[in-house]
Design an enzyme around this catalytic site. Structure first.
Site, PDB file in Angstrom:
ATOM      1  N   GLY A  38       0.823  -1.210   0.000  1.00  0.00           N
ATOM      2  CA  GLY A  38       0.000   0.000   0.000  1.00  0.00           C
ATOM      3  C   GLY A  38       0.853   1.255   0.000  1.00  0.00           C
TER       4      GLY A  38
ATOM      5  CB  SER B 225      -3.244   8.545   5.893  1.00  0.00           C
ATOM      6  OG  SER B 225      -2.465   7.928   4.893  1.00  0.00           O
TER       7      SER B 225
ATOM      8  CG  ASP C  10       1.638   0.007  10.646  1.00  0.00           C
ATOM      9  OD1 ASP C  10       0.467   0.115  10.229  1.00  0.00           O
ATOM     10  OD2 ASP C  10       2.625   0.419  10.014  1.00  0.00           O
TER      11      ASP C  10
ATOM     12  NE  ARG D  54       2.616  -3.664  10.211  1.00  0.00           N
ATOM     13  CZ  ARG D  54       3.931  -3.531  10.037  1.00  0.00           C
ATOM     14  NH1 ARG D  54       4.770  -4.211  10.779  1.00  0.00           N
ATOM     15  NH2 ARG D  54       4.417  -2.707   9.118  1.00  0.00           N
TER      16      ARG D  54
HETATM   17  C1  S3P Z   1       3.060   4.031   6.165  1.00  0.00           C
HETATM   18  C2  S3P Z   1       1.999   4.696   6.715  1.00  0.00           C
HETATM   19  C3  S3P Z   1       0.931   4.009   7.457  1.00  0.00           C
HETATM   20  C4  S3P Z   1       1.335   2.621   7.895  1.00  0.00           C
HETATM   21  C5  S3P Z   1       1.999   1.851   6.801  1.00  0.00           C
HETATM   22  C6  S3P Z   1       3.250   2.579   6.319  1.00  0.00           C
HETATM   23  C7  S3P Z   1       4.077   4.810   5.422  1.00  0.00           C
HETATM   24  O1  S3P Z   1      -0.207   3.895   6.639  1.00  0.00           O
HETATM   25  O2  S3P Z   1       0.202   1.906   8.350  1.00  0.00           O
HETATM   26  O3  S3P Z   1       2.386   0.557   7.265  1.00  0.00           O
HETATM   27  O4  S3P Z   1       5.164   4.275   5.153  1.00  0.00           O
HETATM   28  O5  S3P Z   1       3.809   5.969   5.106  1.00  0.00           O
HETATM   29  P1  S3P Z   1      -1.345   5.035   6.547  1.00  0.00           P
HETATM   30  O6  S3P Z   1      -0.727   6.235   5.958  1.00  0.00           O
HETATM   31  O7  S3P Z   1      -2.394   4.448   5.673  1.00  0.00           O
HETATM   32  O8  S3P Z   1      -1.794   5.230   7.969  1.00  0.00           O
END
Ligand code: S3P
Length: 430
Positions: A95, A168, A316, A389
């Site tokens: 993601g 986020s 996380d 996780r």
């Molecule tokens: C991350 C941001 C978080 C986190 C993901 C890594 C990043 O997600 O949960 O594991 O590297 O910017 P969100 O931005 O969706 O909260």
């Protein structure tokens, strides 16, 4: 039915392990090194599957990337001399790669198509596609760009000021990356301060970024300048072992080189408030990020309420904190955690399912969960939901279960912590 048996322990955990590189920082190091013109060396890179997808994607733009375990050398002609990828780009389960690169791709003059695995394909992308569209981005995707597959026709964007409706770091980072080559400044105003690795590293690569409270402003740049990066250990990986040290009777373990950026240390605050015994030593700054060694010992734990004021700093870590709470006296309430519903899987549902299968007294709420402790955990068959996780949380729970725990899959752990079982075995050996 699960077909992999997880380890149980009868002796305390002891010893020390070096925590592998931070996933968020490893992604960003590859991205910014690829954009910069020249050579960047990255040390303690996380060679987990998510970060390897980031490497593969930039290779498709003609960037030379040589990875030998945790050392990576990036040699780039710079973003202005990228080749346009001739094939669709595959993001796997990542993601972070998908959302950050949606921002970057929108503002650079190449056509790209993006697809991912069956889990990434159902995660919402509209949280970045909608604001990017306001900057002028040309993005087409399934269900109006809500989901992958997505195609981006990159072009010059207009800077903007954006009040992010979700807490986020991925959204913030996507907009900042879109702003990197836009016309005019771009500002993101957050609801809570999320991890700031994008800001720290872009600054090191020569971008002009100003942070004032919850607002971050980036000025467009012509090029980035390479700077070598040493990646600190990932506190989100260390968290599983920290909790193991706190719940396996009489344990005392040390986790070395753990990143201590204050936007990530919510887990430390929560564990200390729950009465876990912890000391942090050898604190130092490397590549603009703090790190140190964390020693965790077994102790009697107590419950607490974890609300929105903590959430951005430990999002996380909720699955492993939920396990910790099953071993704490009293009722732990986790709320304002609705973001967990759109992680690698619906983590509220997954955590409640796994822990209740193992005998915990845990209830699902719309935005979190309520856990009544302390409960002895039992054996059972659990599902990982193909979420790294959740699988690691299950493996730590199994350590203290009073009979066998079986799980359907542990391959997902390679996404963020390929050495997880090796490290656990090191600590369990004595
Ligand atoms: C991350 C941001 C978080 C986190 C993901 C890594 C990043 O997600 O949960 O594991 O590297 O910017 P969100 O931005 O969706 O909260």
């Amino acid at each position: 039915m699960g077909n992999i048996q997880l380890k149980r322990v009868t002796a305390p955990l002891q010893g020390e392990v070096y925590i592998p590189g931070d996933k968020s920082i490893s992604h960003r190091a590859i991205m910014f090194a690829s954009l910069a013109e020249g050579k960047t060396e990255i040390t303690n890179f996380l060679d987990g599957e998510d970060c390897l997808h980031t490497i593969d994607i930039f290779k498709k733009f003609g960037v030379q990337i040589e990875q030998t375990g945790t050392n990576v050398i990036v040699q780039s002609k710079g973003v202005h001399n990228f080749e346009e990828p001739k094939v669709p780009l595959y993001f796997g389960n990542s993601g972070t790669t998908a959302r950050l690169l949606l921002g970057l791709f929108s503002g650079i003059p190449y056509f790209t198509t993006m697809h991912g695995d069956q889990y990434l394909t159902v995660r919402p992308m509209d949280r970045v596609v909608n604001p990017l569209t306001k900057m002028g981005a040309k993005i087409e995707g399934r269900q109006n760009g809500k989901y992958l597959p997505i195609a981006v026709r990159g072009k010059q964007l207009q800077g903007m000021t954006y009040e992010a409706p979700v807490k986020s770091a991925q959204v913030k980072s996507a907009i900042l990356l879109a702003g990197l080559f836009a016309q005019g400044n771009t500002t993101v105003i957050e609801l809570a301060k999320t991890r700031d690795h994008t800001e720290n590293m872009l600054r090191a690569f020569g971008a002009n970024i100003k942070t004032e409270g919850l607002s971050v402003t980036i000025e467009p740049v012509d090029t980035l300048t390479p700077v070598n990066v040493t990646v600190p250990g990932d506190i989100s990986s260390a968290a599983f072992l920290m909790v193991a040290g706190a719940i396996v009777p009489n344990s005392s373990i040390t986790l070395k080189n753990v990143g201590l950026n204050e936007t990530r240390t919510g887990i430390i605050d929560v564990m200390q408030k729950m009465n876990a015994k912890m000391t942090i030593t050898n604190q130092r700054e490397i590549s603009g990020e703090w790190l140190g060694d964390i020693t965790v010992s077994y102790s009697t734990l107590k419950s607490m309420t974890i609300d929105g004021s903590y959430m951005a700093r430990l999002i996380d870590e909720i699955p492993i904190i939920a396990l910790l709470a099953t071993q704490a006296e009293g009722t732990t309430v986790i709320k304002d955690a609705e973001e967990l519903r759109v992680k690698e899987t619906d983590r509220i549902k997954a955590v409640v399912d796994v822990l209740s299968t193992l005998g915990a007294n845990i209830e699902e709420t719309e935005d979190g969960m309520i856990i009544h402790g302390k409960t002895a955990l039992r054996g059972g068959n659990i599902s990982s939901y193909y979420d790294h996780r959740i699988a690691m949380m299950g493996a730590i729970a199994a350590l203290i279960a009073n009979s066998e725990v079986w799980i359907d899959d542990t391959d997902s752990i390679n996404i963020s912590y390929p050495a997880f079982f090796e490290h656990l075995n090191l600590l369990c050996k004595q």
